[in-house]
Design a protein around this motif. Structure first.
Motif, PDB file in Angstrom:
ATOM      1  N   SER A 137       0.842  -1.202   0.000  1.00 23.03           N
ATOM      2  CA  SER A 137       0.000   0.000   0.000  1.00 23.03           C
ATOM      3  C   SER A 137       0.876   1.250   0.000  1.00 23.03           C
ATOM      4  O   SER A 137       0.539   2.262  -0.620  1.00 23.03           O
ATOM      5  CB  SER A 137      -0.915   0.009   1.226  1.00 23.03           C
ATOM      6  OG  SER A 137      -1.953  -0.926   1.072  1.00 23.03           O
TER       7      SER A 137
ATOM      8  N   VAL B 251      -3.250   3.879   4.577  1.00 17.70           N
ATOM      9  CA  VAL B 251      -1.839   3.766   4.177  1.00 17.70           C
ATOM     10  C   VAL B 251      -1.638   4.325   2.773  1.00 17.70           C
ATOM     11  O   VAL B 251      -0.748   5.150   2.542  1.00 17.70           O
ATOM     12  CB  VAL B 251      -1.366   2.293   4.253  1.00 17.70           C
ATOM     13  CG1 VAL B 251       0.108   2.194   3.866  1.00 17.70           C
ATOM     14  CG2 VAL B 251      -1.592   1.713   5.645  1.00 17.70           C
ATOM     15  N   VAL B 252      -2.468   3.895   1.818  1.00 11.12           N
ATOM     16  CA  VAL B 252      -2.333   4.387   0.437  1.00 11.12           C
ATOM     17  C   VAL B 252      -2.530   5.900   0.407  1.00 11.12           C
ATOM     18  O   VAL B 252      -1.704   6.649  -0.144  1.00 11.12           O
ATOM     19  CB  VAL B 252      -3.369   3.704  -0.502  1.00 11.12           C
ATOM     20  CG1 VAL B 252      -3.420   4.403  -1.854  1.00 11.12           C
ATOM     21  CG2 VAL B 252      -3.041   2.226  -0.689  1.00 11.12           C
TER      22      VAL B 252
ATOM     23  N   ASP C 252     -11.462  11.537   4.610  1.00 11.55           N
ATOM     24  CA  ASP C 252     -11.663  10.254   5.296  1.00 11.55           C
ATOM     25  C   ASP C 252     -12.903  10.396   6.189  1.00 11.55           C
ATOM     26  O   ASP C 252     -13.340  11.515   6.495  1.00 11.55           O
ATOM     27  CB  ASP C 252     -10.430   9.878   6.129  1.00 11.55           C
ATOM     28  CG  ASP C 252     -10.321   8.369   6.353  1.00 11.55           C
ATOM     29  OD1 ASP C 252      -9.356   7.754   5.858  1.00 11.55           O
ATOM     30  OD2 ASP C 252     -11.204   7.794   7.033  1.00 11.55           O
TER      31      ASP C 252
ATOM     32  N   SER D  92     -15.122  13.035   4.876  1.00  5.59           N
ATOM     33  CA  SER D  92     -15.620  12.508   3.614  1.00  5.59           C
ATOM     34  C   SER D  92     -17.133  12.351   3.648  1.00  5.59           C
ATOM     35  O   SER D  92     -17.651  11.473   4.331  1.00  5.59           O
ATOM     36  CB  SER D  92     -14.956  11.151   3.321  1.00  5.59           C
ATOM     37  OG  SER D  92     -15.499  10.596   2.152  1.00  5.59           O
TER      38      SER D  92
ATOM     39  N   VAL E  12      -6.711   3.401  -6.996  1.00 10.91           N
ATOM     40  CA  VAL E  12      -5.872   2.354  -6.385  1.00 10.91           C
ATOM     41  C   VAL E  12      -6.755   1.256  -5.779  1.00 10.91           C
ATOM     42  O   VAL E  12      -6.391   0.084  -5.755  1.00 10.91           O
ATOM     43  CB  VAL E  12      -4.948   2.962  -5.297  1.00 10.91           C
ATOM     44  CG1 VAL E  12      -3.993   1.912  -4.743  1.00 10.91           C
ATOM     45  CG2 VAL E  12      -4.166   4.143  -5.850  1.00 10.91           C
TER      46      VAL E  12
ATOM     47  N   ASP F  14      -8.736  -2.995  -6.783  1.00  4.67           N
ATOM     48  CA  ASP F  14      -8.721  -4.425  -6.433  1.00  4.67           C
ATOM     49  C   ASP F  14      -9.906  -4.797  -5.532  1.00  4.67           C
ATOM     50  O   ASP F  14     -10.193  -5.972  -5.352  1.00  4.67           O
ATOM     51  CB  ASP F  14      -7.382  -4.831  -5.799  1.00  4.67           C
ATOM     52  CG  ASP F  14      -7.039  -4.007  -4.574  1.00  4.67           C
ATOM     53  OD1 ASP F  14      -7.641  -2.931  -4.375  1.00  4.67           O
ATOM     54  OD2 ASP F  14      -6.175  -4.448  -3.798  1.00  4.67           O
ATOM     55  N   GLN F  15     -10.576  -3.794  -4.964  1.00  2.00           N
ATOM     56  CA  GLN F  15     -11.792  -4.065  -4.183  1.00  2.00           C
ATOM     57  C   GLN F  15     -13.011  -3.505  -4.921  1.00  2.00           C
ATOM     58  O   GLN F  15     -14.017  -3.179  -4.311  1.00  2.00           O
ATOM     59  CB  GLN F  15     -11.703  -3.409  -2.793  1.00  2.00           C
ATOM     60  CG  GLN F  15     -10.510  -3.840  -1.966  1.00  2.00           C
ATOM     61  CD  GLN F  15     -10.591  -5.302  -1.553  1.00  2.00           C
ATOM     62  OE1 GLN F  15     -11.670  -5.852  -1.389  1.00  2.00           O
ATOM     63  NE2 GLN F  15      -9.439  -5.945  -1.418  1.00  2.00           N
TER      64      GLN F  15
ATOM     65  N   VAL G 238      -4.988   0.169 -12.557  1.00  2.83           N
ATOM     66  CA  VAL G 238      -4.136  -1.025 -12.595  1.00  2.83           C
ATOM     67  C   VAL G 238      -4.231  -1.755 -11.256  1.00  2.83           C
ATOM     68  O   VAL G 238      -4.062  -1.155 -10.191  1.00  2.83           O
ATOM     69  CB  VAL G 238      -2.678  -0.632 -12.918  1.00  2.83           C
ATOM     70  CG1 VAL G 238      -1.758  -1.838 -12.815  1.00  2.83           C
ATOM     71  CG2 VAL G 238      -2.596  -0.013 -14.306  1.00  2.83           C
ATOM     72  N   THR G 239      -4.506  -3.056 -11.323  1.00  2.00           N
ATOM     73  CA  THR G 239      -4.774  -3.809 -10.095  1.00  2.00           C
ATOM     74  C   THR G 239      -3.499  -4.197  -9.344  1.00  2.00           C
ATOM     75  O   THR G 239      -3.553  -4.457  -8.149  1.00  2.00           O
ATOM     76  CB  THR G 239      -5.560  -5.094 -10.409  1.00  2.00           C
ATOM     77  OG1 THR G 239      -4.921  -5.730 -11.513  1.00  2.00           O
ATOM     78  CG2 THR G 239      -6.999  -4.793 -10.745  1.00  2.00           C
TER      79      THR G 239
ATOM     80  N   MET H 114      -0.334  -2.392  -9.095  1.00  2.00           N
ATOM     81  CA  MET H 114       0.578  -1.273  -9.325  1.00  2.00           C
ATOM     82  C   MET H 114       2.017  -1.577  -8.885  1.00  2.00           C
ATOM     83  O   MET H 114       2.967  -1.282  -9.605  1.00  2.00           O
ATOM     84  CB  MET H 114       0.050  -0.014  -8.629  1.00  2.00           C
ATOM     85  CG  MET H 114      -1.241   0.496  -9.236  1.00  2.00           C
ATOM     86  SD  MET H 114      -1.969   1.852  -8.307  1.00  2.00           S
ATOM     87  CE  MET H 114      -0.746   3.131  -8.484  1.00  2.00           C
TER      88      MET H 114
HETATM   89  P1  NAD Z   1      -6.453   1.374   4.777  1.00  5.49           P
HETATM   90  O1  NAD Z   1      -7.399   0.498   5.523  1.00  5.49           O
HETATM   91  O2  NAD Z   1      -5.135   1.711   5.380  1.00  5.49           O
HETATM   92  O3  NAD Z   1      -7.184   2.771   4.449  1.00  5.49           O
HETATM   93  C1  NAD Z   1      -8.496   2.878   3.980  1.00  5.49           C
HETATM   94  C2  NAD Z   1      -9.066   4.197   4.492  1.00  5.49           C
HETATM   95  O4  NAD Z   1     -10.334   4.409   3.851  1.00  5.49           O
HETATM   96  C3  NAD Z   1      -9.329   4.218   6.010  1.00  5.49           C
HETATM   97  O5  NAD Z   1      -8.617   5.285   6.622  1.00  5.49           O
HETATM   98  C4  NAD Z   1     -10.839   4.411   6.099  1.00  5.49           C
HETATM   99  O6  NAD Z   1     -11.242   5.188   7.221  1.00  5.49           O
HETATM  100  C5  NAD Z   1     -11.114   5.133   4.787  1.00  5.49           C
HETATM  101  N1  NAD Z   1     -12.514   5.151   4.362  1.00  5.49           N
HETATM  102  C6  NAD Z   1     -13.488   4.217   4.538  1.00  5.49           C
HETATM  103  N2  NAD Z   1     -14.658   4.662   4.005  1.00  5.49           N
HETATM  104  C7  NAD Z   1     -14.411   5.901   3.490  1.00  5.49           C
HETATM  105  C8  NAD Z   1     -15.198   6.873   2.808  1.00  5.49           C
HETATM  106  N3  NAD Z   1     -16.501   6.665   2.542  1.00  5.49           N
HETATM  107  N4  NAD Z   1     -14.605   8.024   2.431  1.00  5.49           N
HETATM  108  C9  NAD Z   1     -13.304   8.262   2.671  1.00  5.49           C
HETATM  109  N5  NAD Z   1     -12.504   7.382   3.331  1.00  5.49           N
HETATM  110  C10 NAD Z   1     -13.062   6.222   3.724  1.00  5.49           C
HETATM  111  O7  NAD Z   1      -6.273   0.695   3.332  1.00  5.49           O
HETATM  112  P2  NAD Z   1      -5.030   0.929   2.345  1.00  5.49           P
HETATM  113  O8  NAD Z   1      -3.927   0.004   2.720  1.00  5.49           O
HETATM  114  O9  NAD Z   1      -4.760   2.380   2.251  1.00  5.49           O
HETATM  115  O10 NAD Z   1      -5.632   0.362   0.962  1.00  5.49           O
HETATM  116  C11 NAD Z   1      -6.567   1.103   0.190  1.00  5.49           C
HETATM  117  C12 NAD Z   1      -6.954   0.281  -1.042  1.00  5.49           C
HETATM  118  O11 NAD Z   1      -5.849   0.189  -1.936  1.00  5.49           O
HETATM  119  C13 NAD Z   1      -7.347  -1.170  -0.741  1.00  5.49           C
HETATM  120  O12 NAD Z   1      -8.451  -1.517  -1.526  1.00  5.49           O
HETATM  121  C14 NAD Z   1      -6.132  -1.948  -1.147  1.00  5.49           C
HETATM  122  O13 NAD Z   1      -6.429  -3.304  -1.475  1.00  5.49           O
HETATM  123  C15 NAD Z   1      -5.742  -1.160  -2.367  1.00  5.49           C
HETATM  124  N6  NAD Z   1      -4.393  -1.426  -2.919  1.00  5.49           N
HETATM  125  C16 NAD Z   1      -4.314  -1.536  -4.276  1.00  5.49           C
HETATM  126  C17 NAD Z   1      -3.089  -1.722  -4.888  1.00  5.49           C
HETATM  127  C18 NAD Z   1      -3.027  -1.771  -6.386  1.00  5.49           C
HETATM  128  O14 NAD Z   1      -2.018  -2.203  -6.927  1.00  5.49           O
HETATM  129  N7  NAD Z   1      -4.040  -1.310  -7.096  1.00  5.49           N
HETATM  130  C19 NAD Z   1      -1.927  -1.862  -4.118  1.00  5.49           C
HETATM  131  C20 NAD Z   1      -2.027  -1.755  -2.723  1.00  5.49           C
HETATM  132  C21 NAD Z   1      -3.276  -1.526  -2.125  1.00  5.49           C
END
Ligand code: NAD
Length: 363
Positions: A134, A178-179, A198, A220, A267, A270-271, A298-299, A301
């Motif tokens: 992330s 984290v992202v 958020d 948010s 990002v 993937d979900q 991109v799923t 990255m």
């Molecule tokens: P995380 O749990 O650390 O952060 C998610 C945040 O979203 C939380 O702070 C939460 O409070 C917030 N949130 C929930 N509902 C919300 C809303 N309605 N409005 C605004 N914020 C809201 O997760 P993360 O590690 O940051 O991962 C985020 C996404 O990125 C995940 O789906 C993860 O699988 C994906 N990801 C994708 C790739 C890729 O290559 N595409 C790589 C890594 C992670």
């Protein structure tokens, strides 16, 4: 223990599961390390570097799988690899079982012990083997966004940083986990005006405390989102609701509010993604246009920056790999509850509650 490192076979996967430093530490602990030839190529690590670290370079995939008791990988085993899994062997990698019942059944039938990176927990209940990817994806999202904002890549021809006398770009980050936090920090470092949204007030308080002055935190909700979209040159989708599909915060009709040729980097694809108009793309063709907005979804990255990702991933996975090698899966799981949370299939049965529930299997 004989530890095997196969070359990854998934398309666009440039990571490798062990660095030469890891091979050296395993050898020092008395283990034998087999690395498939060219396994490190995508990350810029040569066979010679592994050999100098004490590993044996093995030409054939079947040999690595056939001889090793512990296999360390990055991606889930693909169908070509399924026949290579053996009873009594431990397989330590990302699996994402809940998304793939065929894979789950193949792993159950093989008799391997599957230890999944994605469900290993740390003392605080976090997911330490997901965090580094992330971090990579969050930081990379701004780099990709900057590139696709360039006109030859169909963007609106905006430099994130601006220049003296010309305003910097506005970046909207949805989700401050984290992202999102990593994306906001990099965008702010480049000089952009950043809005970070958020729903978690404690998280917003923390982010407000640690982020640079050009990051504005916003609760948010739909009202605030619609207020900032007309300013957004770049929007990052980084929302996660654990165990659920990402909510479509940005609807198709909302795209009209954004400046033409603005860029979205989803990002969270993937979900399912945070934009109604998102659909998965690949590094080979990362973007498409909808209503004059560039979409990048991109799923995997981190795969594109294989070298950074390999080192970031193995920093987190190696301590667990060493425990599995030193103690075997059963005793390592007994001694470390965080590692035990990763054991998802053992002796032909699913042992992870969420996966069992997904497919209606008994625990
Ligand atoms: P995380 O749990 O650390 O952060 C998610 C945040 O979203 C939380 O702070 C939460 O409070 C917030 N949130 C929930 N509902 C919300 C809303 N309605 N409005 C605004 N914020 C809201 O997760 P993360 O590690 O940051 O991962 C985020 C996404 O990125 C995940 O789906 C993860 O699988 C994906 N990801 C994708 C790739 C890729 O290559 N595409 C790589 C890594 C992670």
């Amino acid at each position: 223990m004989i530890v095997g490192v196969p070359r990854e076979v998934k398309a666009d996967e440039y990571r490798v599961s062990l660095t030469p430093n890891g091979a050296e530490e395993l050898s020092r602990a008395g283990h034998r390390v087999l690395v498939q030839t060219h396994a490190g190529d995508g990350s810029g690590i040569s066979d010679e570097q592994y050999a100098a670290a004490g590993a044996e370079i093995v030409p054939a995939t079947a040999d690595v799988w056939g001889r090793a008791n512990l296999i360390i990988k990055v991606k889930e085993p693909l169908p070509d690899e399924w026949p290579l899994m053996r009873p009594g062997q431990t397989l330590f990698t990302y699996f994402h079982f809940a998304a793939d019942e065929k894979l789950t059944r193949a792993v159950m039938a093989s008799g391997v012990t599957a230890v999944a990176y994605e469900t290993i927990r740390d003392a605080k209940g976090g997911l330490p083997l997901l965090t580094p990817m992330s971090e990579v994806a969050g930081r990379m999202s701004i780099q990709e966004g900057a590139k696709f904002l360039e006109r030859p890549f169909e963007g609106r021809g905006i430099l994130l940083a601006g220049v003296p006398g010309v305003a910097p770009a506005t970046v909207v980050v949805l989700g401050g986990g984290v992202v999102g936090a990593n994306a906001a920090r990099v965008a702010a470092g480049l000089g952009a005006n950043v809005f970070l949204l958020d729903v978690n007030l404690d998280r917003l308080r923390y982010l407000d405390d640690v982020m640079p002055r050009n990051v504005t935190t916003l609760f948010s909700n739909r009202h605030n989102l619609l207020e900032v979209l007309p300013w957004a040159d770049l929007v990052i989708g980084a929302v996660l609701i654990p165990g659920a599909k990402a909510p479509h915060l940005v609807r198709r009709e909302d795209l009209k509010r954004m400046p033409p040729r603005a860029v979205v980097i989803d990002v969270a694809i993937d979900q399912g993604g945070c934009f109604e108009t998102s659909r998965p793309t690949t590094h080979a063709k990362p973007t498409y246009m909808v209503d004059d907005i560039v979409h990048y979804c991109v799923t995997n990255m981190p795969g594109a920056v294989g070298r950074t990702s390999t080192y970031a991933l193995t920093n987190a996975t190696f301590p667990f790999a060493l425990q599995l090698a030193n103690k075997g899966a059963d005793r390592a799981a007994h001694d470390n509850l965080g590692l035990a949370a990763g054991v998802s299939v053992r002796a032909g049965k699913v042992t992870n509650a969420a996966v069992a529930e997904t497919f209606g299997y008994p625990l």
